[in-house]
Enzyme design. Structure first.
Site: not given
Length: 395
Positions: A273, A207-209
């Site tokens: 994102a 995942a990302n932030r």
């Protein structure tokens, strides 16, 4: 400005009712005439005298007294807009059911004016299925919603349910009453937000932030301008924006499928994102760390390119807006991305700091005409500015 516009303000029972006085002050400063209805619950937090003093008008609180002196029908026909702020869970429930058990509920049932509600209640009450059902019913009938916000409550807890601040409510009122205040009415906007989670095994993922805050704010801003909004969201800890149809997904492939299912759309804002890669072969069982064994090697595969797919889709939206989260050469990379993806605009931002998860953003709007450098703004203001630019383009 709201010169000569008539606002009927309904103040119901909430500890946030004191903010109604500040809202009246802002409305009158903007030129509006304000008359207030005070419910029995609202009167436990603000007085008739305070409301009368700041509105300059008699405050109405009794159905039968109103029947004798002015009539609830005349009161219902007077305003250009009815604003319920704060709107308690109880009054929202009575509105949804069409009850006429007090003056406020009766006027709300009888009015032909547009209605804006600003909910205020405990987070558990806001998230309760009954309140969710009531809000869905009201939205389906055209009632507009501003807020609620998220934060600390009067009780020692925090969450969604805070009354929107008076300037935010004023902005919603101005958007509804200003000439052309709903320039996106009749338009369908598709918005993506948040991260995607790409599974490695049943318990782990890539995942990302991304917090989803910017995309959610954009969805709300487009809805405030009258658009019918479909929000396709990855996993985030945010409540659905008012007046927006939210579709929750996990992976990039699910997000693309949800976007294509939402077509046709007039506008697409791809703020999510999306993970560029996924694990080529997801493990069906949890990968175990064995003593002495080497770390597993993950073979990666490319995820579908949602922005490029929609930009070249047979049902391509009329305006496709992408996002570029960059850590260097922000404008250069965004300009190249716009041409490569085939979208109309790119909103570029530098995410090398605390933008992901933060409350503010500094963006550059990249179009075929050039680059607009916007100042650092709260994400809500970035969303409002972008929504206005979209409305101008669609006009």
């Amino acid at each position: 400005m709201l010169t000569d516009r008539r606002v009927l303000l309904v103040v119901s029972g909430s500890i946030a009712a004191y903010k109604a006085l500040d809202l009246v002050r802002l409305l009158r400063k903007a030129g509006a005439a304000v008359t207030a209805i005070l419910t029995a619950g609202g009167a436990r937090f603000v007085t008739k005298e305070a409301l009368a003093g700041i509105t300059g008008q008699r405050v109405h609180d009794d159905l039968w007294a109103a029947e004798a002196e002015i009539g609830h029908i005349r009161l219902a026909r007077w305003p250009d807009l009815v604003v319920v702020a704060p709107a308690s869970a109880g009054l929202l429930a009575r509105m949804a059911q069409g009850l006429t058990d007090d003056l406020a509920a009766t006027v709300l049932l009888a009015t032909r004016a547009p209605v804006l509600v600003a909910p205020a209640m405990n987070p558990a009450m806001w998230e309760h299925p009954a309140t969710r059902a009531n809000m869905a019913a009201l939205r389906s009938r055209g009632v507009r919603v501003v807020g609620p916000g998220t934060g600390a409550m009067a009780e020692p807890e925090s969450g969604p349910g805070r009354l929107a601040e008076p300037p935010e409510i004023l902005a919603a009122i101005e958007a509804m009453l200003a000439p052309g205040g709903r320039p996106l009415a009749g338009r369908h906007a598709l918005v993506t937000a948040g991260p995607t989670h790409e599974p490695i095994d049943p318990v782990r993922y890539i995942a990302n932030r991304s917090s989803g805050k910017q995309g959610y704010a954009i969805a709300a801003a487009l809805a405030a301008l009258g658009a019918r909004v479909t929000l396709v969201s990855g996993p985030v800890m945010l409540p659905d924006p008012p007046g927006v149809t939210a579709v929750r997904v996990e992976s990039a492939r699910e997000m693309l499928a949800a976007c294509e299912a939402a077509l046709p759309a007039d506008i697409a804002v791809m703020a999510a994102a999306v993970a560029d890669w996924r694990v080529a072969r997801e493990a069906t069982q949890k990968l175990k760390k064995e003593p002495g064994a080497a770390a597993p090697v993950l073979e990666m595969a490319l995820n579908p390119d949602i922005l490029a797919t929609l930009s070249r889709h047979a049902q391509r939206p009329g305006l496709v807006v992408g996002f570029a989260a960059e850590t260097e050469k922000v404008v250069q990379h965004a300009t190249e991305k716009r041409l490569r993806k085939g979208c109309d605009w790119i909103v570029a931002n530098d995410v090398s700091g605390d933008v992901m998860g933060g409350e503010r953003n500094t963006v550059h709007l990249v179009t075929a005409e050039g680059v607009e450098d916007w100042p650092e703004l709260p994400k809500s203001e970035v969303a409002e500015r972008l929504a206005r630019r979209i409305a101008e383009a669609m006009a």
